[in-house]
Design a protein around this motif. Structure first.
Motif, PDB file in Angstrom:
ATOM      1  N   ILE A 189      12.210 -26.406  44.505  1.00  0.00           N
ATOM      2  CA  ILE A 189      13.261 -26.284  43.478  1.00  0.00           C
ATOM      3  C   ILE A 189      12.694 -25.618  42.228  1.00  0.00           C
ATOM      4  O   ILE A 189      13.278 -24.685  41.681  1.00  0.00           O
ATOM      5  N   VAL A 190      11.520 -26.100  41.802  1.00  0.00           N
ATOM      6  CA  VAL A 190      10.904 -25.533  40.604  1.00  0.00           C
ATOM      7  C   VAL A 190      10.621 -24.038  40.810  1.00  0.00           C
ATOM      8  O   VAL A 190      10.843 -23.226  39.912  1.00  0.00           O
ATOM      9  N   GLY A 191      10.178 -23.681  42.021  1.00  0.00           N
ATOM     10  CA  GLY A 191       9.889 -22.287  42.322  1.00  0.00           C
ATOM     11  C   GLY A 191      11.119 -21.414  42.148  1.00  0.00           C
ATOM     12  O   GLY A 191      11.063 -20.326  41.566  1.00  0.00           O
ATOM     13  N   ARG A 192      12.265 -21.908  42.670  1.00  0.00           N
ATOM     14  CA  ARG A 192      13.501 -21.144  42.535  1.00  0.00           C
ATOM     15  C   ARG A 192      13.913 -21.039  41.075  1.00  0.00           C
ATOM     16  O   ARG A 192      14.303 -19.975  40.584  1.00  0.00           O
ATOM     17  N   LEU A 193      13.822 -22.175  40.358  1.00  0.00           N
ATOM     18  CA  LEU A 193      14.205 -22.165  38.943  1.00  0.00           C
ATOM     19  C   LEU A 193      13.269 -21.272  38.132  1.00  0.00           C
ATOM     20  O   LEU A 193      13.703 -20.566  37.224  1.00  0.00           O
ATOM     21  N   ALA A 194      11.983 -21.292  38.498  1.00  0.00           N
ATOM     22  CA  ALA A 194      11.006 -20.504  37.736  1.00  0.00           C
ATOM     23  C   ALA A 194      11.383 -19.027  37.764  1.00  0.00           C
ATOM     24  O   ALA A 194      11.257 -18.328  36.748  1.00  0.00           O
ATOM     25  N   ALA A 195      11.892 -18.574  38.921  1.00  0.00           N
ATOM     26  CA  ALA A 195      12.276 -17.169  39.020  1.00  0.00           C
ATOM     27  C   ALA A 195      13.434 -16.867  38.060  1.00  0.00           C
ATOM     28  O   ALA A 195      13.462 -15.807  37.427  1.00  0.00           O
ATOM     29  N   SER A 196      14.366 -17.815  37.944  1.00  0.00           N
ATOM     30  CA  SER A 196      15.470 -17.615  36.995  1.00  0.00           C
ATOM     31  C   SER A 196      14.966 -17.669  35.561  1.00  0.00           C
ATOM     32  O   SER A 196      15.449 -16.942  34.688  1.00  0.00           O
ATOM     33  N   ASP A 230      21.099 -19.885  32.794  1.00  0.00           N
ATOM     34  CA  ASP A 230      21.947 -20.060  33.963  1.00  0.00           C
ATOM     35  C   ASP A 230      21.050 -20.069  35.199  1.00  0.00           C
ATOM     36  O   ASP A 230      20.464 -19.051  35.549  1.00  0.00           O
ATOM     37  N   PRO A 231      20.917 -21.241  35.846  1.00  0.00           N
ATOM     38  CA  PRO A 231      19.985 -21.325  36.986  1.00  0.00           C
ATOM     39  C   PRO A 231      20.368 -20.401  38.145  1.00  0.00           C
ATOM     40  O   PRO A 231      19.551 -20.125  39.021  1.00  0.00           O
ATOM     41  N   LYS A 232      21.606 -19.916  38.163  1.00  0.00           N
ATOM     42  CA  LYS A 232      22.018 -19.038  39.251  1.00  0.00           C
ATOM     43  C   LYS A 232      21.853 -17.555  38.883  1.00  0.00           C
ATOM     44  O   LYS A 232      22.172 -16.666  39.677  1.00  0.00           O
ATOM     45  N   ALA A 233      21.371 -17.320  37.659  1.00  0.00           N
ATOM     46  CA  ALA A 233      21.206 -15.940  37.200  1.00  0.00           C
ATOM     47  C   ALA A 233      20.157 -15.232  38.047  1.00  0.00           C
ATOM     48  O   ALA A 233      19.291 -15.877  38.641  1.00  0.00           O
ATOM     49  N   PRO A 234      20.238 -13.893  38.121  1.00  0.00           N
ATOM     50  CA  PRO A 234      19.278 -13.159  38.958  1.00  0.00           C
ATOM     51  C   PRO A 234      17.836 -13.460  38.569  1.00  0.00           C
ATOM     52  O   PRO A 234      17.510 -13.574  37.389  1.00  0.00           O
ATOM     53  N   ALA A 235      17.013 -13.613  39.586  1.00  0.00           N
ATOM     54  CA  ALA A 235      15.620 -13.958  39.357  1.00  0.00           C
ATOM     55  C   ALA A 235      14.817 -12.726  38.988  1.00  0.00           C
ATOM     56  O   ALA A 235      15.246 -11.602  39.209  1.00  0.00           O
ATOM     57  N   ALA A 236      13.675 -12.970  38.420  1.00  0.00           N
ATOM     58  CA  ALA A 236      12.758 -11.861  38.140  1.00  0.00           C
ATOM     59  C   ALA A 236      11.356 -12.323  38.492  1.00  0.00           C
ATOM     60  O   ALA A 236      11.099 -13.517  38.624  1.00  0.00           O
ATOM     61  N   THR A 237      10.478 -11.381  38.668  1.00  0.00           N
ATOM     62  CA  THR A 237       9.091 -11.727  38.943  1.00  0.00           C
ATOM     63  C   THR A 237       8.405 -12.041  37.618  1.00  0.00           C
ATOM     64  O   THR A 237       8.662 -11.380  36.619  1.00  0.00           O
ATOM     65  N   ALA A 238       7.556 -13.040  37.627  1.00  0.00           N
ATOM     66  CA  ALA A 238       6.869 -13.441  36.400  1.00  0.00           C
ATOM     67  C   ALA A 238       6.013 -12.301  35.867  1.00  0.00           C
ATOM     68  O   ALA A 238       5.467 -11.510  36.627  1.00  0.00           O
ATOM     69  N   ALA A 239       5.956 -12.235  34.542  1.00  0.00           N
ATOM     70  CA  ALA A 239       5.057 -11.255  33.940  1.00  0.00           C
ATOM     71  C   ALA A 239       3.642 -11.656  34.315  1.00  0.00           C
ATOM     72  O   ALA A 239       3.247 -12.806  34.149  1.00  0.00           O
ATOM     73  N   ARG A 240       2.884 -10.714  34.880  1.00  0.00           N
ATOM     74  CA  ARG A 240       1.527 -11.047  35.287  1.00  0.00           C
ATOM     75  C   ARG A 240       0.568 -10.933  34.120  1.00  0.00           C
ATOM     76  O   ARG A 240       0.880 -10.295  33.123  1.00  0.00           O
ATOM     77  N   LEU A 241      -0.567 -11.552  34.293  1.00  0.00           N
ATOM     78  CA  LEU A 241      -1.647 -11.381  33.347  1.00  0.00           C
ATOM     79  C   LEU A 241      -1.908  -9.877  33.266  1.00  0.00           C
ATOM     80  O   LEU A 241      -1.990  -9.214  34.299  1.00  0.00           O
ATOM     81  N   ALA A 242      -1.984  -9.348  32.041  1.00  0.00           N
ATOM     82  CA  ALA A 242      -2.130  -7.897  31.906  1.00  0.00           C
ATOM     83  C   ALA A 242      -3.369  -7.431  32.651  1.00  0.00           C
ATOM     84  O   ALA A 242      -4.424  -8.043  32.535  1.00  0.00           O
TER      85      ALA A 242
END
Lengths: 141, 345
Positions: free
Chosen positions: B264-271, B307-319
Motif C-alpha cells: 500500500i505504501v509503495g502505491r501511495l509513494a508513487a502518488s 489525491d491517492p488516485k492521482a497519476p504516479a510518478a517515479t521518485a526523484a533519484r539521488l542526483a
C-alpha cells in the motif's frame, strides 16, 4: 506489466579454465556497473557448463568471457555449444583477452558476437553491450 | 513464455524470468497465480556485516542440505549504486561448486535502492522459489551494519553472523540486528578473539528473560565446514520450535501484514512523488528555500490537495554524481577507436 526493457541490463562476467588473470574482467565488471548494469561476477576457473547455467539462473542478457591463457579456441566454442544446447543462444555472448585477429574472426564466425582485445576502448565495449542487449530484449518481448 | 506454467513444470528458465519480472514490478499476476503453491519451503535468512563469511557459510549449508537430498533456492543480495543504479553482484564466487547441481537454484539480486538489507522484490523471489518446489530457501542479505532488519520479516529463521574483533561488549547490547537473531553464529572461530565474542554474547543472553525461543549460539569456521553440523541442527530445532509452538503461523501472519502495508505504501509513494513533482514545478520548494514557508507548512499544503488516485510518478533519484570512473573510460580518441575497428576487432 511494467516495461521489461527498462529493467537494468544484467551481464555475467566470467573467467574460464586455468586462467588466474582477472584484472581485465574486474575492470570490465566495474565499467559495466558504472554504466548502470547489474554485473554478476562468477569468479575464476569456471567451466562452460557453469557459465551457461549461471547466465540462465540469473536471467542474464549477456555473457562476457575473459581469457588470457591461450585456450580461447577451446573455451569460447564450448560456451557457444552449451548455449545452443540449452536453447539459450539468444544471450549476447562476447569476449575479451589476448586473442590474435585471425582467431577472433574465426570465433565471430562460430557465434561469439564480439571479441575485444587489449586496448579496446571501454566506451566502445559499454556501447556494444548496451545496444546488443537492448536489441535482444526488444526481440524477446 | 508462460512463466507460471513453466514454474509448475519445474523449468529453470521460467523461474529465472519470473524473478526478473517481479524485480521489474510485475509480481502481482505471478503471485496471484502461484500463491496457493507457497508456504511449504523453510526460509532461512543469513545476515551480518560485509566480509564476515555469509556466502561461505551459505555454501557450507547448501552442501549439508544436499547431503540429505533437500533442494535449495538461494537469493544473494548485494547493493546497487545510488549514483549509476548499477551493481556488482559477487556472492556467487563462494558457491561455484553448486552452480551445476540441478537441485540448487542461485539468484543474485541487486538491492535497487531498497535500504533494509534486502531488495524490494526479495519476498516475491522467495515465494517464487517456494512455488517452484524448493525445500529450503536461503536469503543472504547485503553486508549490513546495525539497523537493517527487514530479513526477519522474510525469513522463518534468521541467522546473524558475527566475527571476532569487531567491537567491545557494548556492541552486543545495542539495538538492531542483535535483536533479530534466532541463531547467532560466530564465524572465524579459529581467530584468537573468538572466545571473547562468544562470552560477550553469552553474557548478553543471560541478562535477559527469553519468552519462548532463546537464540542458539554456534561457533563456525565456514572455510573448513567446521560447525556446519551444529548450525544445521540449530536451524532445524528453531524450525521445530516454530511449528510446535504455533509461532510459525503467527510470525508469517505478522510478516504478511508488514508486506501488505508495504504494498500500500509503495502505491501511495508513487502518488506522493507525483504530487511532489507538481509542487516542485509550481515553485513551492523555492519558497521553502527562501524561508518564506516552513517544511511542515509545505507538506500540509501538498497534503490538502493530495489525491491517492492521482497519476504516479517515479521518485526523484539521488542526483547522479560521478566520484570516480574506471581508468581509460574517457581517454580513447576517435582515431584510436577507428584504428581498433580496422584491426578487425
Amino acid at each position: 506489466m511494467p516495461d521489461q526493457t527498462k529493467r537494468p541490463i544484467r551481464i555475467v562476467v566470467a573467467k574460464a579454465g586455468l586462467d588466474g588473470h582477472d584484472r581485465g574482467a574486474k575492470v570490465i565488471a566495474r565499467a559495466l556497473r558504472d554504466a548502470g548494469m547489474e554485473v554478476i561476477y562468477t569468479g575464476l576457473f569456471q567451466t562452460p557448463e557453469q557459465i551457461v547455467e549461471t547466465a540462465i539462473q540469473e536471467d542474464a542478457d549477456g555473457i562476457g568471457l575473459s581469457i588470457l591463457s591461450g585456450a580461447h579456441m577451446t573455451l569460447f566454442p564450448l560456451v557457444v555449444e552449451q548455449l545452443k544446447e540449452r536453447g539459450a543462444d539468444d544471450i549476447v555472448f562476447f569476449g575479451g583477452g589476448t586473442i590474435p585477429a585471425d582467431d577472433a574472426a574465426e570465433l565471430k564466425r562460430l557465434g561469439v558476437r564480439a571479441i575485444f582485445t587489449p586496448g579496446a576502448p571501454l566506451a566502445e565495449i559499454i556501447e556494444f553491450v548496451k545496444s546488443e542487449c537492448l536489441k535482444r530484449r526488444e526481440v524477446l518481448r | 513464455m508462460d512463466v507460471v506454467e513453466g514454474i509448475k513444470r519445474g523449468d529453470r528458465r521460467a523461474l529465472a524470468r519470473a524473478i526478473s519480472v517481479a524485480e521489474g514490478g510485475g509480481a502481482a499476476p505471478l503471485v496471484a497465480a502461484l500463491f496457493k503453491e507457497t508456504g511449504r519451503a523453510f526460509t532461512v535468512g543469513i545476515t551480518g556485516p560485509p566480509g564476515v563469511g555469509k556466502s561461505t557459510l551459505t555454501g557450507a549449508l547448501v552442501t549439508r542440505a544436499r547431503k540429505e537430498g533437500k533442494s535449495v533456492g538461494l537469493i544473494l543480495v548485494d547493493p546497487s549504486s545510488p549514483f549509476s543504479q548499477g551493481a556488482l553482484l559477487g556472492d556467487r564466487i563462494r558457491l561455484s561448486e553448486h552452480f551445476t547441481d540441478p537441485g540448487v537454484f542461485i539468484r543474485s539480486m541487486a538491492s535497487r535502492g531498497h535500504l533494509g538489507g534486502i531488495a524490494g522484490a526479495t519476498g516475491d523471489a522467495v515465494m517464487l522459489m517456494d512455488a517452484f518446489g524448493k525445500d529450503l530457501v536461503i536469503v543472504e542479505t547485503v553486508g549490513v551494519g546495525q539497523s537493517e532488519i527487514e530479513i526477519a520479516e522474510v525469513a522463518d529463521t534468521t541467522v546473524v553472523c558475527l566475527q571476532p574483533g569487531s567491537g567491545d561488549s557494548i556492541q552486543v547490547l545495542k539495538a538492531g540486528i542483535m535483536e533479530i537473531a534466532d541463531v547467532f553464529v560466530v564465524n572465524k572461530a579459529d581467530h584468537p578473539m573468538a572466545g571473547q565474542l562468544r562470552r560477550e554474547i553469552r553474557v548478553m543472553m543471560t541478562m535477559l528473560d527469553w519468552q519462548g525461543w532463546a537464540p542458539a549460539l554456534v561457533m563456525t569456521q565456514a572455510t573448513t565446514g567446521e560447525g556446519t553440523e551444529q548450525l544445521w541442527e540449530a536451524l532445524w530445532s528453531h524450525h521445530a520450535y516454530l511449528q510446535e509452538s504455533g509461532e510459525l503461523r503467527s510470525k508469517r501472519a505478522g510478516a504478511f501484514a508488514h508486506e501488505v502495508r508495504n504494498l500500500i505504501v509503495g502505491r501511495l509513494a508513487a502518488s506522493v512523488d507525483g504530487a511532489m513533482a507538481g509542487a516542485v514545478a509550481s515553485g513551492l520548494m523555492e519558497e521553502v528555500a527562501d524561508r518564506v514557508l516552513d517544511p511542515y507548512a509545505a507538506a500540509e499544503q501538498i497534503l490538502q490537495r493530495f489525491d491517492p488516485k492521482a497519476p504516479a510518478a517515479t521518485a526523484a533519484r539521488l542526483a547522479p554524481r560521478v566520484r570516480a570512473t574506471v581508468k581509460g573510460l574517457h581517454t580513447a580518441s576517435a582515431a584510436e577507436i577507428a584504428h581498433h575497428r580496422e584491426a578487425g576487432v
